[in-house]
Scaffold this motif. Structure first.
Motif, PDB file in Angstrom:
ATOM      1  N   TYR A 159       0.862  -1.177   0.000  1.00  0.00           N
ATOM      2  CA  TYR A 159       0.000   0.000   0.000  1.00  0.00           C
ATOM      3  C   TYR A 159       0.898   1.226   0.000  1.00  0.00           C
ATOM      4  N   ILE A 160       0.702   2.094  -0.997  1.00  0.00           N
ATOM      5  CA  ILE A 160       1.498   3.315  -1.115  1.00  0.00           C
ATOM      6  C   ILE A 160       0.765   4.423  -0.358  1.00  0.00           C
ATOM      7  N   ASP A 161       1.392   4.919   0.684  1.00  0.00           N
ATOM      8  CA  ASP A 161       0.780   5.896   1.587  1.00  0.00           C
ATOM      9  C   ASP A 161       1.353   7.291   1.297  1.00  0.00           C
ATOM     10  N   LEU A 162       0.461   8.208   0.904  1.00  0.00           N
ATOM     11  CA  LEU A 162       0.891   9.581   0.585  1.00  0.00           C
ATOM     12  C   LEU A 162       0.489  10.583   1.655  1.00  0.00           C
ATOM     13  N   HIS A 163      -0.064  10.131   2.769  1.00  0.00           N
ATOM     14  CA  HIS A 163      -0.573  11.053   3.785  1.00  0.00           C
ATOM     15  C   HIS A 163       0.529  11.938   4.372  1.00  0.00           C
ATOM     16  N   ARG A 164       1.757  11.457   4.369  1.00  0.00           N
ATOM     17  CA  ARG A 164       2.872  12.243   4.912  1.00  0.00           C
ATOM     18  C   ARG A 164       3.732  12.851   3.793  1.00  0.00           C
ATOM     19  N   ALA A 165       3.455  12.492   2.550  1.00  0.00           N
ATOM     20  CA  ALA A 165       4.302  12.887   1.418  1.00  0.00           C
ATOM     21  C   ALA A 165       4.281  14.401   1.189  1.00  0.00           C
TER      22      ALA A 165
END
Length: 415
Positions: free
Chosen positions: A236-242
């Motif tokens: 799962y690629i998580d962008l919430h902190r990106a």
């Protein structure tokens, strides 16, 4: 007799041919002394033994010049390089050895090649495993995984037997890396489990490149993307902190200012569906194209991890690695899972200060079940396995993809 005037007005009655002979002897002596001094200095320098398994992988050819250049380990570190490709062609390995020796790198102490597991990883300080064995789609999943399990347990036993106790092991590739490390650990029982990691940094880099193209920035301007899960199977690629730097918009911002990728894209549905699919289809495309065997991104990812492992992560920078869980983020202790880490003092540290949503947590739990399912295969022979508990039957009770979790939650709300 011929007299020869020397320096500063001094004269000598020594014959010219004798003086020339003495000068040649002095020159040779000076050269020999310099060589002896260099040899003595070389012998006094500490040697680092690096083993690369899967040495005929083309990423190895890109990685070797970096490893022996002093760029990672410093200009006073000699490298004893060992290239292993189990059952590989000795003629190809010998050719690779000759090319490495032809580089005449002053930090290369010795290079040797091997094509069997008789005595691999002898006195290894670093082991890089590039043997990217894929499950055979023409076999039942239990049979296919069993061959991978046997090989990696075998490798683990040999690491345990021959490598140094503080050896650092990097497992790279595109297929079921978590399962490979889980079984490698079953054999390497005396090696620090924190010293064996799986490389998800390559997938992280590919993800950043996709985002950079969408946002019209350079890849290095995208930071703090997190890859969770089962590397080479379900992630799962998580962008919430990106964050994205140097993003052009209507408001001018200084160079060190960054925007939230989620806020810039402002399309959560796209991020959770099309984007996730695009990342995995991009990886599949690369695997099928001729460009994948070049191994540029893989070699760069290994270089980056080694650099951080020995000299710490840059301030504020995280990267994703498959490491052994101690219970962080409700992931069961002992499970190999790709998580956000930083390197500090020669050790990786999971970044537990990162907050994740309930939806992300549910996705991670789906992957946890998948990993438990994979691990269950190695407890008994396939022929005697209770098929009611086999991978195939357990898989029937799982959604086909993480994306189905969101749909199931929506359906539950409607009911």
């Amino acid at each position: 007799m011929e007299y020869v005037q020397g320096y500063y007005g001094y004269f000598s009655d020594m014959q010219t041919d004798i003086m020339i002979k003495i000068a040649k002897e002095n020159f040779c002596t000076s050269i020999n002394e310099q060589q002896d001094e260099m040899s003595m200095r070389k012998n006094q320098m500490k040697q680092m033994s690096i083993w690369i398994s899967g040495a005929l992988n083309t990423a190895c050819s890109i990685l070797i010049p970096i490893l022996i250049s002093g760029e990672i380990f410093g200009e006073n570190q000699l490298i004893n390089l060992n290239l292993l490709d189990n059952e590989g062609s000795m003629s190809l390995l010998n050719g690779l050895q000759m090319e490495v020796e032809d580089m005449a790198c002053p930090l290369l102490y010795k290079v040797s090649v091997h094509n069997s597991l008789r005595k691999p990883f002898m006195d290894a300080d670093i082991i890089i495993i590039l043997d990217d064995i894929a499950p055979d789609e023409n076999q039942p999943i239990e049979d296919s995984y069993k061959s991978i399990i046997n090989l990696y347990q075998n490798i683990g036993v040999r690491i345990d037997t021959f490598a140094k106790s503080g050896v650092r092991v990097i497992v790279a590739g595109d297929h079921v890396l978590n399962l490979k490390i889980h079984n490698l650990l079953q054999g390497a029982i005396s090696i620090d489990r924190n010293n064996i990691i799986a490389l998800s940094t390559q997938l992280e880099g590919e993800t950043k490149a996709l985002l950079a193209r969408k946002l019209k920035v350079n890849t290095q301007d995208v930071k703090s993307v997190i890859v969770w899960g089962n590397i080479g199977r379900t992630t799962y690629i998580d962008l919430h902190r990106a964050r994205v730097h140097r993003y052009e918009n209507a408001v001018w911002c200084p160079a060190d200012f960054s925007h939230s990728v989620m806020e810039v894209i402002n399309d959560s549905e796209w991020i959770e569906t099309e984007f996730q699919e695009a990342v995995h289809s991009h990886r599949t495309t690369l695997q099928q194209m001729a460009i994948r065997p070049i191994g540029l991104s893989l070699a760069n990812a290994i270089y980056k991890v080694l650099q951080y492992w020995y000299f710490d992560s840059p301030p504020g920078e995280i990267l994703s690695l498959g490491v052994i869980s101690k219970g962080e983020f409700n992931i069961p202790a002992g499970l190999i899972f790709s998580m956000p880490v930083r390197f500090c003092g020669g050790k990786w540290v999971i970044q537990t200060d990162i907050e994740i949503s309930k939806k992300t947590q549910r996705k991670l739990q789906y992957i946890v079940q998948e990993l438990k399912m994979e691990e269950s295969i190695d407890f008994s022979p396939i022929t005697e396995m209770d098929m009611g508990n086999s991978l195939s039957s357990v898989a029937e009770h799982l959604p086909e993809s993480i994306g189905e979790i969101v749909q199931e939650e929506d359906n539950a709300k409607e009911e």
